[in-house]
Design a protein around this motif. Sequence first.
Motif, PDB file in Angstrom:
ATOM      1  N   GLN A 505       7.389  42.902  27.205  1.00  0.00           N
ATOM      2  CA  GLN A 505       6.955  42.779  25.817  1.00  0.00           C
ATOM      3  C   GLN A 505       8.053  42.048  25.044  1.00  0.00           C
ATOM      4  O   GLN A 505       9.238  42.285  25.258  1.00  0.00           O
ATOM      5  CB  GLN A 505       6.724  44.151  25.179  1.00  0.00           C
ATOM      6  CG  GLN A 505       5.656  44.988  25.844  1.00  0.00           C
ATOM      7  CD  GLN A 505       5.554  46.358  25.209  1.00  0.00           C
ATOM      8  OE1 GLN A 505       5.456  46.484  23.989  1.00  0.00           O
ATOM      9  NE2 GLN A 505       5.597  47.392  26.044  1.00  0.00           N
ATOM     10  N   ALA A 506       7.637  41.163  24.152  1.00  0.00           N
ATOM     11  CA  ALA A 506       8.602  40.446  23.313  1.00  0.00           C
ATOM     12  C   ALA A 506       7.968  40.210  21.951  1.00  0.00           C
ATOM     13  O   ALA A 506       6.794  39.822  21.853  1.00  0.00           O
ATOM     14  CB  ALA A 506       8.996  39.120  23.941  1.00  0.00           C
ATOM     15  N   SER A 527      15.954  35.444  11.245  1.00  0.00           N
ATOM     16  CA  SER A 527      15.057  35.768  12.358  1.00  0.00           C
ATOM     17  C   SER A 527      15.456  37.083  13.008  1.00  0.00           C
ATOM     18  O   SER A 527      16.632  37.472  12.992  1.00  0.00           O
ATOM     19  CB  SER A 527      15.053  34.648  13.407  1.00  0.00           C
ATOM     20  OG  SER A 527      16.314  34.545  14.031  1.00  0.00           O
ATOM     21  N   LEU A 528      14.468  37.761  13.579  1.00  0.00           N
ATOM     22  CA  LEU A 528      14.660  38.990  14.342  1.00  0.00           C
ATOM     23  C   LEU A 528      13.828  38.876  15.613  1.00  0.00           C
ATOM     24  O   LEU A 528      12.729  38.319  15.592  1.00  0.00           O
ATOM     25  CB  LEU A 528      14.209  40.220  13.558  1.00  0.00           C
ATOM     26  CG  LEU A 528      15.022  40.632  12.343  1.00  0.00           C
ATOM     27  CD1 LEU A 528      14.110  40.790  11.140  1.00  0.00           C
ATOM     28  CD2 LEU A 528      15.720  41.945  12.618  1.00  0.00           C
ATOM     29  N   HIS A 529      14.339  39.418  16.718  1.00  0.00           N
ATOM     30  CA  HIS A 529      13.544  39.444  17.944  1.00  0.00           C
ATOM     31  C   HIS A 529      13.864  40.700  18.745  1.00  0.00           C
ATOM     32  O   HIS A 529      14.976  41.259  18.675  1.00  0.00           O
ATOM     33  CB  HIS A 529      13.801  38.189  18.791  1.00  0.00           C
ATOM     34  CG  HIS A 529      15.181  38.121  19.385  1.00  0.00           C
ATOM     35  ND1 HIS A 529      15.515  38.718  20.583  1.00  0.00           N
ATOM     36  CD2 HIS A 529      16.306  37.502  18.943  1.00  0.00           C
ATOM     37  CE1 HIS A 529      16.786  38.479  20.853  1.00  0.00           C
ATOM     38  NE2 HIS A 529      17.299  37.750  19.884  1.00  0.00           N
ATOM     39  N   ARG A 530      12.896  41.128  19.521  1.00  0.00           N
ATOM     40  CA  ARG A 530      13.026  42.325  20.351  1.00  0.00           C
ATOM     41  C   ARG A 530      12.228  42.090  21.626  1.00  0.00           C
ATOM     42  O   ARG A 530      11.094  41.608  21.582  1.00  0.00           O
ATOM     43  CB  ARG A 530      12.483  43.545  19.611  1.00  0.00           C
ATOM     44  CG  ARG A 530      12.350  44.811  20.433  1.00  0.00           C
ATOM     45  CD  ARG A 530      13.695  45.376  20.812  1.00  0.00           C
ATOM     46  NE  ARG A 530      13.586  46.712  21.393  1.00  0.00           N
ATOM     47  CZ  ARG A 530      14.558  47.292  22.086  1.00  0.00           C
ATOM     48  NH1 ARG A 530      15.704  46.665  22.257  1.00  0.00           N
ATOM     49  NH2 ARG A 530      14.394  48.497  22.572  1.00  0.00           N
ATOM     50  N   SER A 531      12.822  42.413  22.782  1.00  0.00           N
ATOM     51  CA  SER A 531      12.101  42.255  24.049  1.00  0.00           C
ATOM     52  C   SER A 531      12.447  43.408  24.969  1.00  0.00           C
ATOM     53  O   SER A 531      13.555  43.960  24.930  1.00  0.00           O
ATOM     54  CB  SER A 531      12.441  40.926  24.718  1.00  0.00           C
ATOM     55  OG  SER A 531      13.776  40.920  25.181  1.00  0.00           O
ATOM     56  N   ILE A 532      11.456  43.744  25.799  1.00  0.00           N
ATOM     57  CA  ILE A 532      11.627  44.806  26.799  1.00  0.00           C
ATOM     58  C   ILE A 532      11.023  44.295  28.092  1.00  0.00           C
ATOM     59  O   ILE A 532       9.841  43.952  28.147  1.00  0.00           O
ATOM     60  CB  ILE A 532      10.923  46.115  26.369  1.00  0.00           C
ATOM     61  CG1 ILE A 532      11.449  46.587  25.013  1.00  0.00           C
ATOM     62  CG2 ILE A 532      11.095  47.191  27.426  1.00  0.00           C
ATOM     63  CD1 ILE A 532      10.682  47.764  24.447  1.00  0.00           C
ATOM     64  N   THR A 565      16.504  43.620  24.973  1.00  0.00           N
ATOM     65  CA  THR A 565      17.321  42.840  24.039  1.00  0.00           C
ATOM     66  C   THR A 565      16.858  43.102  22.613  1.00  0.00           C
ATOM     67  O   THR A 565      15.703  43.429  22.360  1.00  0.00           O
ATOM     68  CB  THR A 565      17.205  41.322  24.305  1.00  0.00           C
ATOM     69  OG1 THR A 565      15.879  40.901  24.016  1.00  0.00           O
ATOM     70  CG2 THR A 565      17.543  40.993  25.743  1.00  0.00           C
ATOM     71  N   PHE A 566      17.823  42.963  21.721  1.00  0.00           N
ATOM     72  CA  PHE A 566      17.538  42.984  20.289  1.00  0.00           C
ATOM     73  C   PHE A 566      18.464  41.971  19.634  1.00  0.00           C
ATOM     74  O   PHE A 566      19.651  41.881  19.975  1.00  0.00           O
ATOM     75  CB  PHE A 566      17.755  44.361  19.679  1.00  0.00           C
ATOM     76  CG  PHE A 566      17.734  44.357  18.176  1.00  0.00           C
ATOM     77  CD1 PHE A 566      16.528  44.296  17.484  1.00  0.00           C
ATOM     78  CD2 PHE A 566      18.921  44.369  17.445  1.00  0.00           C
ATOM     79  CE1 PHE A 566      16.505  44.265  16.095  1.00  0.00           C
ATOM     80  CE2 PHE A 566      18.904  44.336  16.059  1.00  0.00           C
ATOM     81  CZ  PHE A 566      17.691  44.294  15.382  1.00  0.00           C
ATOM     82  N   GLY A 567      17.932  41.199  18.683  1.00  0.00           N
ATOM     83  CA  GLY A 567      18.760  40.193  18.049  1.00  0.00           C
ATOM     84  C   GLY A 567      18.375  39.921  16.626  1.00  0.00           C
ATOM     85  O   GLY A 567      17.213  40.097  16.226  1.00  0.00           O
ATOM     86  N   ILE A 568      19.375  39.514  15.851  1.00  0.00           N
ATOM     87  CA  ILE A 568      19.150  39.120  14.462  1.00  0.00           C
ATOM     88  C   ILE A 568      20.076  37.946  14.163  1.00  0.00           C
ATOM     89  O   ILE A 568      21.206  37.882  14.677  1.00  0.00           O
ATOM     90  CB  ILE A 568      19.424  40.293  13.496  1.00  0.00           C
ATOM     91  CG1 ILE A 568      19.124  39.870  12.048  1.00  0.00           C
ATOM     92  CG2 ILE A 568      20.837  40.815  13.650  1.00  0.00           C
ATOM     93  CD1 ILE A 568      19.182  41.026  11.061  1.00  0.00           C
ATOM     94  N   SER A 569      19.598  37.008  13.381  1.00  0.00           N
ATOM     95  CA  SER A 569      20.421  35.840  13.057  1.00  0.00           C
ATOM     96  C   SER A 569      20.141  35.389  11.632  1.00  0.00           C
ATOM     97  O   SER A 569      19.035  35.573  11.105  1.00  0.00           O
ATOM     98  CB  SER A 569      20.150  34.683  14.027  1.00  0.00           C
ATOM     99  OG  SER A 569      18.822  34.210  13.894  1.00  0.00           O
TER     100      SER A 569
END
Length: 854
Positions: A505-506, A527-532, A565-569
């Motif tokens: 999942q992303a 931006s924000l992103h999350r993946s499993i 993963t989790f990210g923010i920029s």
Amino acid sequence: MLQRFSTILFLFIISILTLNGQTSTPEISYSGTPRSYTIAGIEVVGDLNNDPQILANLSGLRVGQQITVPGDDITNAIKKYWDYGLFSDVKISAAKIEGRQIWLEIYLQERPRLSEINYTGLRRSEIDAVNDRVAMMRGSQVTPYLVDRAQRFIKSHFVERGFYNTEVSIVQRDDTARVNHVILDVHVDKKERVKVNSLTFEGNEEFTDNRLNRIMKKTNQRRRLRNFFRTKRFIEENYRNDLRAIIEKYNERGYRDAYIVEESVTRADENTVDINIKIEEGDQYYFGNITWIGNTIYPGEYLGHVLRIQKGDIFNQTRLDERLFIDDDAVHNLYMNNGYLFSRIIPVDIRIENDTVDLEMRIFEGDQATINNVIIRGNTKTHEHVIRRELRTKPGELFNKALLIRTVRELAQLGHFDPEKIQPIPLPDPDKGTVDLEYNLEEKANDQIELSGGWGAGMFVGSLGLRFTNFSVRNFFNGEAWRPLPTGDGQTLSLRAQTNGRYYQAYSVSFMEPWLGGSKPNSLSVSLHRSIQTGVSSRYNMFNMYGRQQDPFALRGDDSRHFKTFGISVGLGRRLTWPDDYFVLYNELSYQHYDMKEWHFLMSNGRANNIKFRSVLSRRSIDNPLYTRSGSDFSLGLEFTPPYSWFSDKDYSTVTNQQELYRFIEYHKWSFKGSMFKTLDNANKLVIMPRIEAGFLGYYNKHRRSPLEQYTMGGDGMAMNFSYYGSENVGLRGYENNSLTAFSIIPDETQSSGFRQVANANIYNKMTLEMRYPLTLQPSATVYGLVFAEAGNSWAEFTDYNPFQLYRSAGVGLRIFLPMFGLLGIDWGYGFDQNPYNPNANGSNFHFVMGQNF
């Protein structure tokens, strides 16, 4: 009131039809003693499709009018009916006479109306084209003139396309289902296209027959190998254009007096023609002295330098026109870019001696023109301030042609308007010394939805994405602005989700404001992103250094293994003014968190953090983002993390705990990408695009190399194969996805061999050459085909880097840009070189493109 309006409307239609109607009238004769009567009543009879009162008014007779019977009044009324061409029979008689009063009866037989048209011998597309040209609508009256006109139009339509032997027959038959209606059966026999059997030239010495044949692009002889991909049809209009092209080519070579002495087109047989062209070349001329008069702004020596034509050069009228008026740096544009909108340059031949032509450039500079008003039309959705902030031409400033062209480019780059339809129109006022500029725009849908599926890591992955490129945050709480979303401020909002269920999942969301604060072109991106990702790689078969397959690192079905993963920029972009204002500097600060358990990177277990800063200096000067014809696109990027190992006295060569080693990832990453675009034909359609790109992932400490952020190479370049998530995807068509990624061998006691092989490409380079040709550039769809050649490779170590050891491929492709779905495409590529670690990855491969371009 309604009856009066109907009468006026019918009379207007009749007056139009009269222009094409029957003009002949029957001979009218009568006998008897003329007497004067007053019309007491008028009745129209017959099989009528129109209001009898309207038809009675067409006669020009009215109740209460005095007429003479027999006499001109009745005769003129009958003539009027015939002149309309709408009736096949007309009679006027006296129904009753009492004293000096007369009651008239007008008998009319209307011409039949069209019920339908049946075509035979034509395809559906041809029928549509013919119908548009014939323009006979159901319910319209069928006259002999209109039938003959339709026959002529249909024949000429196909003659223009090379079917010179076309036969057209139209049969009229009654429609038994409707009174006074007919059906037209149109049979078209196009025959074969007429082609060129032979093409011969006489009198040509400067150009060979083959060269002249190449100049005639649309008129080519059949059964010649060199014309295999060229049209052999004979079409009169194209033939005449080709004759003019021959003379223009002679003029470019200095043969100013060249002309066609004689040309003949004769039938070789029913379907071919023989063409013979006799040319008188005349003498070749050269440029002599070029003098300038009337110039006060620029000296003649400088204008001569800009003209770039020297004494003794072959006289070339086309080049002269280009250097005076057409090229971006043409002489006249010097004046136009400095406000002299009303200036003129008139080249005059002042002397022709032998083969030399002396020219005098007569310049009328005039006064500088100031921009008065800037008018914007056609923006039905985009707010006007979004357009005006991109304008380089503003009221009160001097007119500047270069800035006018630049404004068109900037408006095209917005993506909200059809770039092919942006039309700036100067409206000069010489008396006042001002000019109004009118920009005519045509909005196009540019919000996109992605609903797609793909195959990666042995399973199906579905994606749903929404991209709103003209979003408006300030109207978010304005209910009236939701139609269906608040739009018009040029902001971009993207939402995307990708999943195959339990294994992957992303999710991501991003927002971009191109003019932060509204006064300067400084952009803000968030931006924000999350993946499993869990155990999925049953297809991930590793090979040892000798090319023999090891035990597969199979994870399918094991949810305890994961990569999260989790990210923010946050990023800020700034348009620079030096070296020029095509440069943009973009800086971004981001944070990413990784959680891995029994994964197959350099780091298999633990959590890692990545705090990085990225800076990209780019220069983008392309003319059209959808189908680029000119300009370039270059970028130089640097991405780095803090050098944590520099601030620690720990000996990392002895550290074996992955969690301690990679708690904070450190690296520096360099990238370069460059593309150029140039048209190769006079129609500005065929485009060549060379591209080069390279990347390098470095380290501060060789014992703390980054386990992530490497490159994967091969295939379509899309991040669909998520087995390598955490790396940068680089496409190379003609090979399977990720099949060209470099690997490293690392110790692993869990493997029977004592080591395992992991993707570890830290450096790559790639070169591409494409040729593109548009199939359609309509607002509803931009479609173009392409052919390509590519070469590239990736390496694990810089010591192994060899820029000449590349995997090569070539192929063809198709791109379709739909406003709703964005860019879609398909490529077929053939990889020429075999990878010893993936021996079946090359050869014939199809690649699908979605939302990106190579």
